[in-house]
Design a protein around this motif. Structure first.
Motif, PDB file in Angstrom:
ATOM      1  N   PHE A  38       1.075  -1.328  -0.437  1.00  0.00           N
ATOM      2  CA  PHE A  38       0.107   0.186   0.130  1.00  0.00           C
ATOM      3  C   PHE A  38       1.386   0.751  -0.195  1.00  0.00           C
ATOM      4  CE2 PHE A  38      -2.856  -3.298   2.229  1.00  0.00           C
ATOM      5  CZ  PHE A  38      -3.208  -3.910   1.157  1.00  0.00           C
ATOM      6  N   SER A  39       1.960   1.424  -0.615  1.00  0.00           N
ATOM      7  CA  SER A  39       2.912   2.478  -0.079  1.00  0.00           C
ATOM      8  C   SER A  39       2.913   3.328  -1.810  1.00  0.00           C
ATOM      9  CB  SER A  39       4.712   1.895  -0.398  1.00  0.00           C
ATOM     10  OG  SER A  39       4.436   1.390  -1.581  1.00  0.00           O
ATOM     11  N   TRP A  40       2.030   2.720  -2.365  1.00  0.00           N
ATOM     12  CA  TRP A  40       0.960   3.461  -3.475  1.00  0.00           C
ATOM     13  C   TRP A  40       0.016   4.717  -3.290  1.00  0.00           C
ATOM     14  CZ3 TRP A  40       1.155  -1.718  -3.457  1.00  0.00           C
ATOM     15  CH2 TRP A  40       0.121  -2.384  -3.031  1.00  0.00           C
ATOM     16  N   VAL A  41      -0.454   4.500  -2.325  1.00  0.00           N
ATOM     17  CA  VAL A  41      -1.839   4.330  -1.827  1.00  0.00           C
ATOM     18  C   VAL A  41      -1.805   6.207  -1.178  1.00  0.00           C
ATOM     19  CG1 VAL A  41      -3.861   5.146   0.185  1.00  0.00           C
ATOM     20  CG2 VAL A  41      -3.157   3.390  -1.034  1.00  0.00           C
ATOM     21  N   PRO A  42      -0.359   6.822  -0.337  1.00  0.00           N
ATOM     22  CA  PRO A  42      -0.418   8.035   0.012  1.00  0.00           C
ATOM     23  C   PRO A  42       0.100   8.917  -0.802  1.00  0.00           C
ATOM     24  CG  PRO A  42       0.807   7.019   1.549  1.00  0.00           C
ATOM     25  CD  PRO A  42       0.175   5.947   0.639  1.00  0.00           C
ATOM     26  N   SER A  43      -0.447  10.075  -0.807  1.00  0.00           N
ATOM     27  CA  SER A  43       0.331  10.950  -2.120  1.00  0.00           C
ATOM     28  C   SER A  43       1.608  11.611  -1.746  1.00  0.00           C
ATOM     29  CB  SER A  43      -1.388  12.156  -1.692  1.00  0.00           C
ATOM     30  OG  SER A  43      -0.416  13.084  -2.971  1.00  0.00           O
ATOM     31  N   LEU A  44       2.364  11.742  -2.702  1.00  0.00           N
ATOM     32  CA  LEU A  44       3.697  11.954  -2.680  1.00  0.00           C
ATOM     33  C   LEU A  44       4.064  13.557  -2.349  1.00  0.00           C
ATOM     34  CD1 LEU A  44       5.234  11.266  -6.624  1.00  0.00           C
ATOM     35  CD2 LEU A  44       6.074   9.390  -4.017  1.00  0.00           C
ATOM     36  N   TRP A  45       4.750  13.413  -1.364  1.00  0.00           N
ATOM     37  CA  TRP A  45       4.504  14.773  -0.584  1.00  0.00           C
ATOM     38  C   TRP A  45       6.230  15.981  -1.417  1.00  0.00           C
ATOM     39  CZ3 TRP A  45       7.293  16.759   4.311  1.00  0.00           C
ATOM     40  CH2 TRP A  45       8.587  15.888   4.033  1.00  0.00           C
ATOM     41  N   GLY A  46       6.160  16.705  -0.805  1.00  0.00           N
ATOM     42  CA  GLY A  46       6.973  17.526  -0.921  1.00  0.00           C
ATOM     43  C   GLY A  46       8.552  17.448  -0.857  1.00  0.00           C
ATOM     44  N   ASP A  47       9.410  16.539  -0.047  1.00  0.00           N
ATOM     45  CA  ASP A  47      10.928  15.978   0.156  1.00  0.00           C
ATOM     46  C   ASP A  47      10.485  14.749  -0.828  1.00  0.00           C
ATOM     47  OD1 ASP A  47      10.925  17.782   2.472  1.00  0.00           O
ATOM     48  OD2 ASP A  47      11.930  16.284   3.205  1.00  0.00           O
ATOM     49  N   GLU A  48       9.650  14.101  -1.269  1.00  0.00           N
ATOM     50  CA  GLU A  48       9.521  13.168  -1.851  1.00  0.00           C
ATOM     51  C   GLU A  48       9.055  13.916  -3.818  1.00  0.00           C
ATOM     52  OE1 GLU A  48       7.622   9.486  -0.918  1.00  0.00           O
ATOM     53  OE2 GLU A  48       6.430  10.393  -0.504  1.00  0.00           O
ATOM     54  N   ALA A  49       9.092  14.844  -3.738  1.00  0.00           N
ATOM     55  CA  ALA A  49       8.982  15.810  -5.214  1.00  0.00           C
ATOM     56  C   ALA A  49      10.611  16.343  -5.675  1.00  0.00           C
ATOM     57  CB  ALA A  49       7.927  16.808  -5.092  1.00  0.00           C
ATOM     58  N   ALA A  50      11.170  16.853  -4.002  1.00  0.00           N
ATOM     59  CA  ALA A  50      12.495  16.828  -4.679  1.00  0.00           C
ATOM     60  C   ALA A  50      13.384  16.204  -4.981  1.00  0.00           C
ATOM     61  CB  ALA A  50      13.354  17.049  -3.370  1.00  0.00           C
ATOM     62  N   THR A  51      12.932  14.346  -4.073  1.00  0.00           N
ATOM     63  CA  THR A  51      13.828  13.451  -4.580  1.00  0.00           C
ATOM     64  C   THR A  51      13.095  12.903  -6.342  1.00  0.00           C
ATOM     65  OG1 THR A  51      13.708  12.543  -2.566  1.00  0.00           O
ATOM     66  CG2 THR A  51      13.480  10.983  -4.695  1.00  0.00           C
ATOM     67  N   TYR A 393      -3.417  11.109   2.403  1.00  0.00           N
ATOM     68  CA  TYR A 393      -3.297  11.677   3.359  1.00  0.00           C
ATOM     69  C   TYR A 393      -2.238  11.762   4.366  1.00  0.00           C
ATOM     70  CZ  TYR A 393      -7.560  13.015   1.098  1.00  0.00           C
ATOM     71  OH  TYR A 393      -8.849  12.660   0.115  1.00  0.00           O
ATOM     72  N   ALA A 394      -1.766  10.561   3.935  1.00  0.00           N
ATOM     73  CA  ALA A 394      -0.516  10.286   4.938  1.00  0.00           C
ATOM     74  C   ALA A 394       1.087  10.868   5.046  1.00  0.00           C
ATOM     75  CB  ALA A 394      -0.027   8.841   5.451  1.00  0.00           C
ATOM     76  N   LYS A 395       1.233  11.352   4.202  1.00  0.00           N
ATOM     77  CA  LYS A 395       3.021  12.308   4.177  1.00  0.00           C
ATOM     78  C   LYS A 395       2.206  13.984   3.981  1.00  0.00           C
ATOM     79  CE  LYS A 395       5.337   8.445   3.292  1.00  0.00           C
ATOM     80  NZ  LYS A 395       6.518   8.931   3.971  1.00  0.00           N
ATOM     81  N   ASN A 396       2.633  14.210   5.196  1.00  0.00           N
ATOM     82  CA  ASN A 396       2.234  15.988   5.539  1.00  0.00           C
ATOM     83  C   ASN A 396       0.450  16.275   4.624  1.00  0.00           C
ATOM     84  OD1 ASN A 396       3.559  18.000   6.143  1.00  0.00           O
ATOM     85  ND2 ASN A 396       3.639  18.984   4.737  1.00  0.00           N
ATOM     86  N   ASP A 397      -0.530  16.149   4.649  1.00  0.00           N
ATOM     87  CA  ASP A 397      -1.234  16.088   4.812  1.00  0.00           C
ATOM     88  C   ASP A 397      -1.174  16.192   2.877  1.00  0.00           C
ATOM     89  OD1 ASP A 397      -3.512  16.349   6.704  1.00  0.00           O
ATOM     90  OD2 ASP A 397      -2.799  17.855   7.376  1.00  0.00           O
ATOM     91  N   SER A 398      -0.157  15.629   1.839  1.00  0.00           N
ATOM     92  CA  SER A 398      -0.855  16.637   0.487  1.00  0.00           C
ATOM     93  C   SER A 398      -1.517  14.983  -0.190  1.00  0.00           C
ATOM     94  CB  SER A 398       1.009  15.397  -0.009  1.00  0.00           C
ATOM     95  OG  SER A 398       1.065  15.445  -1.024  1.00  0.00           O
ATOM     96  N   ASP A 399      -1.609  15.862  -1.349  1.00  0.00           N
ATOM     97  CA  ASP A 399      -3.309  15.779  -1.524  1.00  0.00           C
ATOM     98  C   ASP A 399      -3.210  15.594  -3.257  1.00  0.00           C
ATOM     99  OD1 ASP A 399      -3.882  18.450  -1.989  1.00  0.00           O
ATOM    100  OD2 ASP A 399      -5.381  18.485  -1.490  1.00  0.00           O
TER     101      ASP A 399
END
Length: 523
Positions: A38-51, A393-399
């Motif tokens: 289920f790692s694909w469920v949370p939306s990517l967030w800011g730090d992952e966008a930087a990656t 929305y688990a990653k910093n509330d990212s949607d």
């Protein structure tokens, strides 16, 4: 005089009798599966966008960016640059390497626990490490923290093996190779994340408290010194780029950070974990107090066996303590930076469970029952945290995944899109287009100035609406979708007035997502 008996380390048969690598591989596979599920469920967030945006750049552009920002993550970005060309850019693909890294960390924790505690200790530590919230979180995040946990775990296992007999059985040439691997691994861990160097503080304490021979101390000092010297260029770059984390000076850590956020995720896990850590360390504390008061004979001279308690306590507390001391002078710390000490938390929690089992159990059957019950209780306490970590929305509330889906369902080819540029960089809605581009196919990005791939910063640089209009970006545009950050009802209005002055008017059609407002305007 009371005769003090050392804590019984014979918690089961020697691990080698039950194939330690079998237990370690099994625990590592389970941890990897748990992290990847289920790692694909949370939306990517800011730090992952930087990656993602750093990894997608051409290599020349990436090296140019690292000279201005994020040098401390450069090796990880280089790895991800190659990875996404093999595995793709989906959330699952981006996060899978971290799941594998956590699996490697858990395997090392299992071996560390079993080396003196036997199969039972290895199994308990493996279960605890598999469910520990900090590790399950790092294992579903496209950042380098899971890799630092794996590196720290294996380097600590190698060091303990070299101190505690393994190194003495090697031929001189093989011993030199082992220390070379230790130094190279320490340098690599630091290039993955610079603060991993503080692990050397813990390793120094392990060497000193175990009374390692002078020859071992000398070899460690040479290896550690070489690693530190090799990291000097990165340290210089990190210092020059320190403005990147200047925001930490205005965002002091709260008390909750120290109690549960660092390693345990939620308060109810910490309520179980910290007492278990206390139970694990209590025998060592009691031994020290008795010896200090003369109620027990002093420790005999010479080297002593490296206990799991010593390894766990030094690794858990000293690196984080060192970072906090530096933080008093130069703000540079946030809780995620202690991820590489999370395996130590698992070691100590598992040790506490084992001590509890021996204390309350009595005979072998009851000891096994109490140990199993405590392990299951800890895993059950961690289960709700695991479920929360895998919410949309688990990653910093990212949607951003939701925003992209809404745009795909409502926007038409040739429409323009304008993003709120007033939010802090890691929350800007523009990143929805970069992380989930499918929903924005065929739309006009009318405010783009410098795309991320040509920017010295990791993200895009954008014009204001007025600046874009002066360059004719809105010529021929009849419909605009304005995406504003909307946090707890406090919706931004960036660009709305400028669009209205260009003749655009709200149609009344608004799409509210978890943290964004999508507004349709036409003229």
């Amino acid at each position: 005089m009371t005769v003090l008996v050392e804590p019984d380390l014979r918690a089961g048969r020697p691990l080698r009798a039950v194939r330690p690598w079998t237990i370690a591989v099994a625990a590592g596979l389970v941890a990897t599966i748990l992290c990847a599920a289920f790692s694909w469920v949370p939306s990517l967030w800011g730090d992952e966008a930087a990656t993602l945006l750093s990894a997608k750049r051409p290599l020349g552009s990436l090296f140019g960016m690292l000279l201005h920002v994020d040098a401390v993550h450069g090796v990880y970005y280089l790895f991800m640059h190659g990875w996404i060309r093999l595995a793709g850019e989906s959330a699952f693909a981006l996060r899978l390497p971290s799941a594998l890294a956590v699996g490697a960390a858990v395997a090392a924790v299992t071996l560390l626990a079993g080396r003196r505690g036997g199969a039972r200790a290895a199994l308990v530590a493996g279960v605890v490490a598999c469910v520990l919230p900090r590790l399950t979180y790092a294992g579903e995040e496209a950042r380098s923290y899971a890799f630092t946990a794996a590196a720290a775990a294996w380097l600590t296992l190698l060091l303990v093996w070299l101190i505690d007999g393994g190194g003495r059985r090697l031929a001189p040439g093989a011993r030199r190779v082992a220390w070379l691997l230790y130094g190279a691994g320490t340098a690599l861990a630091a290039y993955l994340f610079l603060y991993s160097l503080t692990l050397l503080v813990a390793h120094a304490a392990i060497l000193l408290f175990s009374r390692a021979p002078r020859a071992t101390l000398r070899r460690w000092a040479v290896s550690a010194g070489a690693a530190v010297l090799s990291v000097a260029p990165l340290a210089v770059l990190a210092y020059l780029e320190r403005g990147q984390i200047a925001y930490l000076s205005s965002a002091p850590e709260e008390a909750s950070t120290w109690y549960f956020f660092l390693w345990f995720g939620m308060p109810w896990v910490a309520v179980l974990a910290w007492p278990l850590i206390g139970v694990a360390l209590w025998p060592a504390w009691r031994t020290w107090r008795l010896r200090a008061s003369g109620a027990a004979p002093p420790m005999p001279p010479g080297p002593r066996a490296v206990s799991t308690r010593l390894v766990g306590a030094a690794w858990l507390f000293l690196p984080t303590g060192a970072m906090l001391l530096v933080n008093l002078v130069q703000p540079m710390y946030t809780g995620r930076y202690s991820t590489f000490a999370a395996p130590a938390a698992a070691l100590l929690v598992a040790e506490g469970i084992l001590v509890l089992g021996r204390t309350l159990g009595g005979d072998v059957r009851r000891t096994v029952a109490v140990t199993a019950a405590a392990t299951i209780a800890f895993a059950a306490a961690c289960a709700p945290v695991y479920a929360l970590q895998r919410g949309p929305y688990a990653k910093n509330d990212s949607d951003w995944a939701e925003v992209s889906a809404a745009m795909a369902a409502n926007a038409g080819r040739g429409d323009a899109v304008v993003f709120d540029e007033s939010a802090k960089p890691s929350q800007r809605p523009r990143l929805a287009m970069r992380t989930y581009p499918d929903g924005f196919r065929g739309l006009k990005d009318v405010t783009i100035h410098v795309p991320y791939s040509r920017n010295t910063w990791w993200a895009d640089r954008a014009y204001s609406v007025d600046q874009a209009a002066q360059r004719g970006r809105f010529d021929g545009v009849e419909r605009v979708w304005l995406i504003e950050l909307d946090v707890d009802g406090a919706e931004d209005t960036w660009g709305l007035g400028e669009l209205q002055s260009l003749g655009f008017a709200e149609t009344g059609r608004r799409i509210e997502t978890h943290r964004s407002a999508i507004i349709e305007l036409t003229r």
